[in-house]
Design an enzyme around this catalytic site. Structure first.
Site, mmCIF file in Angstrom:
data_model
loop_
_atom_site.group_PDB
_atom_site.id
_atom_site.type_symbol
_atom_site.label_atom_id
_atom_site.label_comp_id
_atom_site.label_asym_id
_atom_site.label_seq_id
_atom_site.Cartn_x
_atom_site.Cartn_y
_atom_site.Cartn_z
ATOM 1 N N HIS A 1 0.880 -1.178 0.000
ATOM 2 C CA HIS A 1 0.000 0.000 0.000
ATOM 3 C C HIS A 1 0.914 1.224 0.000
ATOM 4 C CE1 HIS A 1 -3.663 -2.264 0.567
ATOM 5 N NE2 HIS A 1 -3.136 -2.902 1.592
ATOM 6 N N ASP B 1 -1.733 -0.869 -4.041
ATOM 7 C CA ASP B 1 -2.364 0.360 -4.522
ATOM 8 C C ASP B 1 -1.408 1.505 -4.210
ATOM 9 O OD1 ASP B 1 -2.901 0.717 -1.727
ATOM 10 O OD2 ASP B 1 -4.988 0.122 -1.971
HETATM 11 O O1 9MR Z 1 -10.342 -3.593 1.853
HETATM 12 C C1 9MR Z 1 -10.709 -3.866 3.178
HETATM 13 C C2 9MR Z 1 -11.761 -2.876 3.621
HETATM 14 O O2 9MR Z 1 -12.947 -3.040 2.870
HETATM 15 C C3 9MR Z 1 -12.051 -3.039 5.088
HETATM 16 O O3 9MR Z 1 -12.929 -1.998 5.524
HETATM 17 C C4 9MR Z 1 -10.759 -2.984 5.868
HETATM 18 C C5 9MR Z 1 -11.048 -3.163 7.344
HETATM 19 O O4 9MR Z 1 -9.963 -3.530 8.075
HETATM 20 O O5 9MR Z 1 -9.872 -3.992 5.400
HETATM 21 C C6 9MR Z 1 -9.502 -3.757 4.086
HETATM 22 O O6 9MR Z 1 -8.508 -4.657 3.676
HETATM 23 C C7 9MR Z 1 -7.292 -4.645 4.427
HETATM 24 C C8 9MR Z 1 -6.706 -6.029 4.351
HETATM 25 O O7 9MR Z 1 -7.649 -6.972 4.803
HETATM 26 C C9 9MR Z 1 -5.432 -6.148 5.146
HETATM 27 N N1 9MR Z 1 -4.467 -5.130 4.779
HETATM 28 C C10 9MR Z 1 -4.971 -3.778 4.711
HETATM 29 C C11 9MR Z 1 -6.225 -3.710 3.843
HETATM 30 C C12 9MR Z 1 -6.707 -2.272 3.703
HETATM 31 O O8 9MR Z 1 -7.134 -1.778 4.921
#
Ligand code: 9MR
Length: 396
Positions: free
Chosen positions: A288, A318
């Site tokens: 990220h 991303d």
């Molecule tokens: O994309 C996910 C988002 O929809 C959720 O709200 C969020 C909650 O924790 O988690 C996001 O995905 C995460 C992933 O599971 C682990 N790494 C970080 C990602 C972005 O937050």
């Protein structure tokens, strides 16, 4: 004079409303001089730089949307190649994306998601997490995960499971249960064993452990570490391995993509698991990133991990920017995507790249980082950005 003005307005109105393409009609592309908006209930989707079409479904839920392809606003992608096709030609297993169940009703979105020339792998953004799969102790629900696995299967796409053990999106019955070591051990074994076992034979890989470290390389203080010490990692990996011996078992984290205490902690963990014969097959580098700040030693870090006899994957790529987007930021973002893909391309043990959803419409970024966004290779109108060309060049 008054009548003339009214007539003029009326003619202008007719010109505007008739300047909308019908369902399946062309709505953009280089050289296209016709309408660039679509009738309500359809969305203008770029098939390639020369042709955009009004597909059924609307990402806004309201009237038709427009694309900027050929409209001379911000720059868009010019590549005609397909991301998964080029990834596989480069010897990788897949180029994939995260997706979420609520997004699957958007048919313009799924038209791209389902195209395995674009995506050869899917990750469920939320529907396999603990809160979604075992909301009450011993009560398992796989509906959301099953939907994504079925979709991947019908599209001929691989699956990455995400995830078994994570401090976040964890039901309070786990975090506040006050369990003994023995009880929590059984709970982890049952959760990972049942979850991974449910998808036995269907998953390329599983993020068995997600985000176990703090940024300074110390262990994250959560119910797992606080109750069991580091042994929760072994407990989960062994349960997952028994449940599906063919899935590649990963530990996944962020801020391990560059040299520092967190990357070192992850390398030490992998080494010690390997030395004790604990099943561990891969390390997921989430990636990220921020535009202009992609680590320059990403390839070196990947090589250091693969030297420990594990594979690596870019699992949640991303690259966000401070809004609004500009030509310069989009150009830098293209370079940054290319940098990440090139690093994976150069490392044999980097098996593939997953973006954390492909469109800005569904990115997690704006709701988490105020004022930031536009992190994905497709914009919120499902038009490919220069970042997409960076991906193609990176695999070439
Ligand atoms: O994309 C996910 C988002 O929809 C959720 O709200 C969020 C909650 O924790 O988690 C996001 O995905 C995460 C992933 O599971 C682990 N790494 C970080 C990602 C972005 O937050």
């Amino acid at each position: 004079m008054k009548a003339f003005t009214c007539l003029g307005l009326l003619l202008a109105y007719v010109a505007i409303t008739s300047a909308q393409s019908q369902e399946w009609g062309q709505c953009g592309g280089i050289g296209w001089t016709g309408p660039t908006t679509c009738v309500a209930g359809t969305t203008c989707v770029a098939s390639n730089p020369y042709y955009s079409q009004c597909l059924p479904g609307s990402s806004t839920g309201g009237g038709g949307t427009t694309t900027s392809v050929g409209s001379g606003s911000l720059p868009t992608s010019t590549s005609t190649a397909f991301s998964n096709t080029v990834a596989k030609a480069a010897g990788k297993l897949y180029f994939g994306t995260a997706t979420d169940n609520s997004e699957l009703t958007n048919t313009a979105y799924t038209a791209i998601l389902d195209n395995n020339a674009y995506f050869g792998q899917l990750s469920p953004a939320n529907s396999m997490k603990w809160d979604a799969t075992e909301p009450e102790q011993g009560v398992f629900t796989f509906t959301g995960g099953d939907q994504i696995v079925a979709l991947a299967k019908s599209n001929g796409q691989l699956m990455r499971g995400h995830n078994c053990v994570w401090y976040n999106q964890l039901p309070s019955w786990v975090s506040n249960g006050g369990f003994t070591e023995a009880e929590l051990t059984t709970i982890i074994q049952n959760h990972c064993g049942t979850l991974v076992g449910h998808y036995k034979g269907e998953m390329y890989s599983w993020d068995v452990i997600n985000e176990p470290f703090n940024d300074d390389g110390t262990w994250r203080s959560d119910v797992f570490y606080n109750t069991l010490g580091t042994s929760f990692v072994q407990i989960a990996l062994e349960a997952a391995s028994q449940a599906d011996p063919s899935a590649k078992l990963y530990i996944n984290d962020y801020n391990i993509e560059y040299a520092g205490p967190k990357a070192t902690a992850m390398m030490n963990l992998v080494s010690s698991l390997k030395a004790s014969g604990v099943p561990i097959n891969g390390v997921g580098l989430q990636c990220h990133f921020i535009v202009g700040e992609v680590p320059t030693d990403l390839q070196t870090i990947m090589e250091q991990f693969t030297a420990l006899d594990v594979e690596v994957a870019v699992t949640e790529l991303d690259i966000r920017m401070t809004l609004p987007a500009t030509d310069a930021l989009l150009e830098q973002q293209k370079t940054d995507y290319q940098t990440v893909i090139s690093a994976c391309n150069a490392v044999e043990g980097c098996v593939g790249v997953t973006i954390w959803d492909f469109t800005d419409e569904y990115s997690w970024v704006p709701s988490t980082f105020s004022g930031q966004g536009d992190a994905c290779p497709w914009d919120s109108n499902l038009v490919k950005k220069p970042a997409y060309d960076g991906i193609i060049i990176g695999f070439s």
